[in-house]
Motif scaffolding. Structure first.
Motif, PDB file in Angstrom:
ATOM      1  N   GLU A  34       0.831  -1.211   0.000  1.00 11.57           N
ATOM      2  CA  GLU A  34       0.000   0.000   0.000  1.00 11.57           C
ATOM      3  C   GLU A  34       0.865   1.261   0.000  1.00 11.57           C
ATOM      4  OE1 GLU A  34      -0.498  -2.435   2.348  1.00 11.57           O
ATOM      5  OE2 GLU A  34      -2.275  -3.344   1.464  1.00 11.57           O
ATOM      6  N   ASP A  37       2.375   1.703  -3.465  1.00 11.20           N
ATOM      7  CA  ASP A  37       1.350   2.228  -4.373  1.00 11.20           C
ATOM      8  C   ASP A  37       1.090   3.706  -4.114  1.00 11.20           C
ATOM      9  OD1 ASP A  37       1.156  -0.274  -5.476  1.00 11.20           O
ATOM     10  OD2 ASP A  37      -0.642  -0.829  -4.326  1.00 11.20           O
ATOM     11  N   TYR A  38       1.041   4.084  -2.839  1.00  5.84           N
ATOM     12  CA  TYR A  38       0.822   5.482  -2.460  1.00  5.84           C
ATOM     13  C   TYR A  38       1.958   6.354  -2.981  1.00  5.84           C
ATOM     14  CZ  TYR A  38      -0.306   9.423   0.600  1.00  5.84           C
ATOM     15  OH  TYR A  38      -0.625  10.668   1.091  1.00  5.84           O
ATOM     16  N   ASN A  39       3.198   5.881  -2.805  1.00  5.16           N
ATOM     17  CA  ASN A  39       4.353   6.613  -3.304  1.00  5.16           C
ATOM     18  C   ASN A  39       4.304   6.736  -4.820  1.00  5.16           C
ATOM     19  OD1 ASN A  39       7.063   7.797  -2.806  1.00  5.16           O
ATOM     20  ND2 ASN A  39       7.712   6.077  -4.062  1.00  5.16           N
ATOM     21  N   HIS A  40       3.893   5.660  -5.494  1.00  4.54           N
ATOM     22  CA  HIS A  40       3.787   5.689  -6.951  1.00  4.54           C
ATOM     23  C   HIS A  40       2.744   6.716  -7.407  1.00  4.54           C
ATOM     24  CE1 HIS A  40       3.972   4.337 -11.061  1.00  4.54           C
ATOM     25  NE2 HIS A  40       2.656   4.181 -11.048  1.00  4.54           N
ATOM     26  N   ASN A  41       1.619   6.791  -6.711  1.00 14.63           N
ATOM     27  CA  ASN A  41       0.582   7.774  -7.056  1.00 14.63           C
ATOM     28  C   ASN A  41       1.092   9.198  -6.870  1.00 14.63           C
ATOM     29  OD1 ASN A  41      -1.208   5.755  -7.673  1.00 14.63           O
ATOM     30  ND2 ASN A  41      -2.235   5.801  -5.686  1.00 14.63           N
ATOM     31  N   LEU A  42       1.857   9.434  -5.797  1.00 16.44           N
ATOM     32  CA  LEU A  42       2.396  10.779  -5.566  1.00 16.44           C
ATOM     33  C   LEU A  42       3.419  11.158  -6.637  1.00 16.44           C
ATOM     34  CD1 LEU A  42       2.865  10.911  -1.691  1.00 16.44           C
ATOM     35  CD2 LEU A  42       1.110  12.018  -3.058  1.00 16.44           C
ATOM     36  N   ALA A  44       3.563   9.978  -9.680  1.00 18.00           N
ATOM     37  CA  ALA A  44       2.838  10.184 -10.939  1.00 18.00           C
ATOM     38  C   ALA A  44       2.180  11.556 -10.962  1.00 18.00           C
ATOM     39  CB  ALA A  44       1.791   9.084 -11.120  1.00 18.00           C
ATOM     40  N   ALA A  45       1.637  11.992  -9.827  1.00 23.98           N
ATOM     41  CA  ALA A  45       1.039  13.327  -9.749  1.00 23.98           C
ATOM     42  C   ALA A  45       2.098  14.404  -9.920  1.00 23.98           C
ATOM     43  CB  ALA A  45       0.316  13.504  -8.420  1.00 23.98           C
TER      44      ALA A  45
END
Length: 122
Positions: A34, A37-42, A44-45
C-alpha cells in the motif's frame, strides 16, 4: 462534503510542499504494498499534474524540481524494496542526506554557577 475531504493546493509550489511533508512523514515506515502504491501515485502526480501546472505558472525551475523530487521518491522505493535503509529526507524539494546536515559540538563553559555547565554566552 466530499470536496472537503481532499486537500486542494493553491498552486504547484503548495502541492509540492504538501507532497514533501507527506513523504518525510512516511519515508521511515515499514515498507508495504500500500505504501509503495501510495508513493507511486504521488510521483505520478508530480510528473504529470504538478509539473504541467508549474509550466503553466511560468516556473520552469519548479517544473525541474518536481521531476527531480519524483526521481528521488522513486529512488526511495527502490532502496526500501531492496531492504536497505533510506538515510535522508526531502528539504526545499531536494534530497538532503543525513551526512550533509551540519553537526554542532557543544562548547562547555564553566561559569561558577550551579548546574549551569553549558550556559550560552551571547
Amino acid at each position: 462534503m466530499s470536496e472537503d475531504r481532499y486537500y486542494q493546493p493553491k498552486d504547484s509550489k503548495d502541492a509540492m510542499r504538501y507532497i514533501e511533508r507527506l513523504f518525510n512523514r512516511y519515508k521511515d515506515a515499514p515498507i508495504t504494498q500500500e505504501l509503495v502504491d501510495y508513493n507511486h501515485n504521488l510521483t505520478a502526480a508530480l510528473r504529470s499534474d504538478i509539473a504541467q501546472a508549474a509550466l503553466t505558472e511560468n516556473a520552469p525551475q519548479r517544473h525541474d524540481a518536481a521531476i527531480n523530487m519524483a526521481d528521488e521518491m522513486d529512488k526511495w522505493a527502490r532502496t526500501r524494496a531492496a531492504g536497505q535503509p533510506f538515510h535522508g529526507q526531502l528539504k526545499h524539494f531536494k534530497f538532503v542526506g543525513e551526512a550533509s546536515t551540519p553537526r554542532f559540538k557543544a562548547h562547555t563553559v564553566k561559569n561558577h554557577q550551579r548546574g549551569n555547565l553549558r550556559a550560552s554566552r551571547h
